[in-house]
Design a protein around this motif. Structure first.
Motif, PDB file in Angstrom:
ATOM      1  N   LEU A   1       5.239  19.473 -41.028  1.00  0.00           N
ATOM      2  CA  LEU A   1       5.941  20.753 -41.104  1.00  0.00           C
ATOM      3  C   LEU A   1       5.452  21.646 -39.962  1.00  0.00           C
ATOM      4  N   THR A   2       6.174  21.610 -38.850  1.00  0.00           N
ATOM      5  CA  THR A   2       5.829  22.439 -37.699  1.00  0.00           C
ATOM      6  C   THR A   2       6.608  23.746 -37.763  1.00  0.00           C
ATOM      7  N   ALA A   3       6.070  24.778 -37.142  1.00  0.00           N
ATOM      8  CA  ALA A   3       6.628  26.123 -37.289  1.00  0.00           C
ATOM      9  C   ALA A   3       8.073  26.211 -36.799  1.00  0.00           C
ATOM     10  N   GLY A   4       8.358  25.662 -35.615  1.00  0.00           N
ATOM     11  CA  GLY A   4       9.695  25.785 -35.050  1.00  0.00           C
ATOM     12  C   GLY A   4      10.760  25.116 -35.886  1.00  0.00           C
ATOM     13  N   LEU A   5      10.537  23.869 -36.267  1.00  0.00           N
ATOM     14  CA  LEU A   5      11.524  23.147 -37.064  1.00  0.00           C
ATOM     15  C   LEU A   5      11.584  23.681 -38.490  1.00  0.00           C
TER      16      LEU A   5
ATOM     17  N   ARG B   1       7.522  14.432 -29.620  1.00  0.00           N
ATOM     18  CA  ARG B   1       8.591  14.707 -28.673  1.00  0.00           C
ATOM     19  C   ARG B   1       8.280  16.034 -27.999  1.00  0.00           C
ATOM     20  N   LYS B   2       8.941  16.310 -26.889  1.00  0.00           N
ATOM     21  CA  LYS B   2       8.596  17.502 -26.121  1.00  0.00           C
ATOM     22  C   LYS B   2       8.720  18.777 -26.950  1.00  0.00           C
ATOM     23  N   GLY B   3       9.663  18.804 -27.913  1.00  0.00           N
ATOM     24  CA  GLY B   3       9.837  19.985 -28.741  1.00  0.00           C
ATOM     25  C   GLY B   3       8.723  20.199 -29.751  1.00  0.00           C
ATOM     26  N   LEU B   4       7.841  19.220 -29.901  1.00  0.00           N
ATOM     27  CA  LEU B   4       6.741  19.330 -30.867  1.00  0.00           C
ATOM     28  C   LEU B   4       5.423  19.716 -30.211  1.00  0.00           C
TER      29      LEU B   4
END
Length: 409
Positions: free
Chosen positions: A267-271, A307-310
């Motif tokens: 559970l990452t903040a952005g997603l 991935r780069k978004g993480l």
């Protein structure tokens, strides 16, 4: 008169396919309406100018990769769009759609009977590809038979589907429209099972985490990594996007999904914000029962999606790769053009980097064998860049230009 075919785009590039089949009575089918894989920075992809949008047509989508459906929103809203049932769910859940697709998707199931579409008959044929719920499309009309391969391979976890079709091919194929992504390349085409076995052995030498960059919709690769995790007593940790894609299709499929042993969701903040806005906090609460915070990855031996978004969210929680970890690039090398934040992050912190991949597309030898088994009267190539120098004995190849109309004899 018989059927006519126009490849509006795709005769000399990979991705962005858009194919028209026209019946002598005037009815039209559009096979895929894909977004180009590579565009100049800041340029928006548009429908080919040769496509007449003033007359009605029915759109058939072979699978849920953007290079096969990414321009659907630009088609007239009253054009019917048809695809596999799981494909429709993946498109509807895609963050690339953002809920703006103006079409209602009519669906077929994987074992559908032939489907009448005006003067045409469609037979969808489930195939082996890195995309879930991918189909070859058999079109009958005006006494002619066309088989469109879409994207396929013969070394994935559904290879038996292609092998079975080759043993019992449709009779009397007048035209085969086939992809050729891997012609003229050295892309790896080992089986997913071979990749799994090799990764099991490699993971035994890694004391820390194994970060893996792969497509969230490549469920064959997810299955491979999940089996590696179980066999090596690790957890496989996926992000919320991949978990959501899985939930769209996993029921009854045999695919691993959140809640299974050895499978966790980070559970990452952005997603988390993205999916809380999309589905509500209750969705996040449900996922959190089998989820973990990024900080929990510190000191673990998990196989971790990266991935780069993480990268930003991982770094903020102190999840820093190091020499005891391993970073695996497990997707197309083309995504490395211009650099990648995940690759650079791991390199900067001293994590060993290796490429472990197998292509989502057929090897050259399998393209030749498939075309021979189908025994068509003509072959029109698409979705490739090396068709001007095809392999010897490929078959009766007909090289068209984008926008060129050809009428079947």
């Amino acid at each position: 008169m018989s059927l006519a075919v126009t490849i509006h785009r795709g005769t000399r590039q990979i991705g962005g396919s858009l194919i028209e089949i026209t019946h002598p009575e005037g009815a039209r089918l559009i096979l895929d309406a894909g977004q180009a894989l590579e565009l100049p920075e800041g340029e928006e992809d548009r429908l080919p100018e040769t496509l007449d949008t003033s007359r009605p047509a029915t759109v058939l989508l072979s699978h849920a990769h953007l290079d096969h459906w990414g321009l659907v929103a630009q088609l007239p809203a009253d054009w019917p769009v048809m695809c596999g049932a799981a494909t429709a769910r993946l498109i509807a859940a895609s963050p690339f759609d953002k809920g703006k697709l103006p079409h209602r998707l009519t669906t077929w199931e994987s074992r559908s009977r032939p489907i009448p579409i005006g003067p045409f008959t469609l037979k969808p044929r489930l195939t082996d590809h890195s995309a879930f719920d991918a189909y070859m499309l058999q079109i009958d009309g005006a006494g002619r038979r066309i088989l469109y391969t879409g994207d396929f391979r013969r070394h994935g976890r559904k290879a038996a589907l292609v092998d079975g079709l080759m043993k019992r091919p449709p009779k009397g194929i007048d035209l085969l429209i086939t992809e050729g992504t891997n012609l003229g390349t050295s892309k790896p085409t080992v089986t997913e099972t071979d990749l799994e076995n090799r990764l099991v052995e490699r993971s035994k030498t890694v004391t820390g985490r194994i970060f893996v960059y792969w497509s969230g919709q490549n469920f064959d690769r997810l299955t491979t990594l999940y089996r590696v995790a179980k066999r090596t007593r690790r957890d496989l940790v996926i992000d919320l996007y991949t978990a959501d894609m899985l939930e769209q299709v996993a029921e009854g499929s045999g695919l691993p999904r959140p809640g299974w042993p050895n499978l966790k969701v980070v559970l990452t903040a952005g997603l988390r914000r993205l999916y809380a806005d999309r589905y509500g906090e209750s969705y996040i609460g449900g996922i959190s029962r089998t989820g973990l915070g990024a900080a929990a990855l510190t000191g673990s031996r998990a196989i971790v999606m990266l991935r780069k978004g993480l990268v930003r969210d991982y770094a903020a929680k102190g999840v820093t790769p190091g020499p005891e970890d391993l970073f695996l690039w497990s997707t197309w090398d083309g995504y490395l053009k211009g650099g990648d934040a995940a690759w650079d992050w791991c390199k900067a912190h001293g994590a060993p980097i290796e490429k472990w991949h197998t292509s989502g597309h057929a090897a050259t030898a399998d393209l030749i064998a498939f075309a021979a088994a189908m025994a068509p009267k003509a072959i029109v190539p698409v979705h490739g860049t090396a068709w001007d120098t095809p392999p010897e004995n490929f078959g009766p190849l007909l090289r068209l230009k984008d926008g060129e109309r050809w009428q079947l004899p």
